[in-house]
Design a protein around this motif. Sequence first.
Motif, PDB file in Angstrom:
ATOM      1  N   UNK A 397       0.834  -1.210   0.000  1.00  0.00           N
ATOM      2  CA  UNK A 397       0.000   0.000   0.000  1.00  0.00           C
ATOM      3  C   UNK A 397       0.863   1.252   0.000  1.00  0.00           C
ATOM      4  N   UNK A 398       1.901   1.267   0.834  1.00  0.00           N
ATOM      5  CA  UNK A 398       2.787   2.431   0.902  1.00  0.00           C
ATOM      6  C   UNK A 398       3.482   2.663  -0.436  1.00  0.00           C
ATOM      7  N   UNK A 399       4.036   1.581  -1.010  1.00  0.00           N
ATOM      8  CA  UNK A 399       4.783   1.724  -2.267  1.00  0.00           C
ATOM      9  C   UNK A 399       3.874   2.128  -3.422  1.00  0.00           C
ATOM     10  N   UNK A 400       2.637   1.624  -3.417  1.00  0.00           N
ATOM     11  CA  UNK A 400       1.722   1.880  -4.525  1.00  0.00           C
ATOM     12  C   UNK A 400       1.135   3.284  -4.464  1.00  0.00           C
ATOM     13  N   UNK A 401       1.244   3.935  -3.317  1.00  0.00           N
ATOM     14  CA  UNK A 401       0.615   5.251  -3.171  1.00  0.00           C
ATOM     15  C   UNK A 401       1.611   6.390  -2.942  1.00  0.00           C
ATOM     16  N   UNK A 402       2.890   6.068  -2.670  1.00  0.00           N
ATOM     17  CA  UNK A 402       3.817   7.105  -2.216  1.00  0.00           C
ATOM     18  C   UNK A 402       4.008   8.223  -3.233  1.00  0.00           C
ATOM     19  N   UNK A 403       4.313   7.887  -4.488  1.00  0.00           N
ATOM     20  CA  UNK A 403       4.553   8.935  -5.482  1.00  0.00           C
ATOM     21  C   UNK A 403       3.313   9.787  -5.690  1.00  0.00           C
ATOM     22  N   UNK A 404       2.141   9.142  -5.665  1.00  0.00           N
ATOM     23  CA  UNK A 404       0.885   9.886  -5.818  1.00  0.00           C
ATOM     24  C   UNK A 404       0.686  10.846  -4.658  1.00  0.00           C
ATOM     25  N   UNK A 405       0.907  10.351  -3.426  1.00  0.00           N
ATOM     26  CA  UNK A 405       0.771  11.218  -2.244  1.00  0.00           C
ATOM     27  C   UNK A 405       1.789  12.351  -2.296  1.00  0.00           C
TER      28      UNK A 405
END
Length: 449
Positions: A397-405
């Motif tokens: 979850x962290x890796x899949x959302x980090x760049x977006x966040x």
Amino acid sequence: MKSQKKKGLRLVIVIAAFAAIGGLLFGYDTGAISGALLFIKRDLLLDDVQQEAVVAVLLLFAAISAPFAGHLADKFGRKRMIIAAAGLFIIGAFLMAFSVDYLMLLAGRAVVGAAIGTASMTVPLYISEISPASIRGMCVSLNQLMVTIGILAAFLVDLGFVHGGQWRWMLGISAIPALLLFTVMIFLPKSPRWLMSLGKRKEAEGIFNKLGNTPEETDVSVQRIETQLERKDSTWKQVFAPATRPAIFAGIFLAVLQQLTGINTIIYYAPTMLATVVKESDTAAILSTVGIGAVNVTMTVLALFLIDRWGRRPLLLFGTSLMAIALIGLGIANAMPDTVMDSLGWIFNIALFIYIAGFAIGLGPIAWLFLAEVYPLEIRGKAMSCGSFANWASNFIVAMTFLTILNYLGPSITFLMYGIICIFTIIFIYKYIPETKGKSLEEIQAFWQ
């Protein structure tokens, strides 16, 4: 007798070191993508979501494989599952090295993810079950040391292949240590505690004796294990029974918080952040990650010597406090006006080093050690797979959302958010994580009951 004891302890350390090659592969395949991604996105024309998918598909399959690995480790043994993981590492390395398109690369990353999900659970489990209480913390932490060495090796390999953007070599070279792990594990002993769970007492006693136990110590260990095995059956219902529930949820929450504090955003995306936020060149960005990797290894070595002396809780609390300070510092630095942005590079790097140091001495080695030593033998594989699944799912979850966040909220708020999670983690550790230093696995399990 003393010389036999020392010889046995040395043998345990050697076995732990060879088994921990699984940790080396875990670290290498985690770290190599950070530098390779700079060139993969250009060669394969990937957007942000596709880059996140290349990183996160490994984590997704690690999370999927973890519950199955726990069940299979109980059924077929810890040793056999480590050998199976080594085989998957080899297959995944070749798929990534010879990828002709985005989908083939994803497939290779998925196979490696299944290998990591299996190895990350079974390697510390195997090491914990062959190690005496006096050096168990150090031996299990050898796995985390090898993870950090793997990450540093990945950064160095990335740096070596940065000219020409040779990302296939960056990802494929991991087949070499995977082949070594596959070969060596064939000759290592099975877990004596797993053998006891099958009723193979004589074989288990023989291994305990080879590992430096006196006949009297072997008898005590065997009797404790037999007493424990008489109590309950190994079922999923038993995993979540009222007596084991506190240990299960303590392990799961610690595993989740290890990831939600943001460690792998640094490992996966440090070069990308340094290239975009701080405007460093590709080579300078990868060189900075080599420094991060060196700090990671150095502080993990320090943790190795302190973990059985100072204990688990003090290192967890101290390390997570350093992480919180670094992340809040990064958040404040990124909120500064443009006039001070020229100084952001060195502030960014120093804060990253402090953050990595805190993780390496605390949550890095101790979260996996806690999972390996806190559960009853009859459900240990299944219970540890729950913690492993939670760790990899939150990592995904962290890796899949980090760049977006990062793009949506900006660096300042993103880092402050992770800093707040670190503060919450400190409170959780203080209230719910017991000290396990110097206790046998059977004594630790008695604590929860």
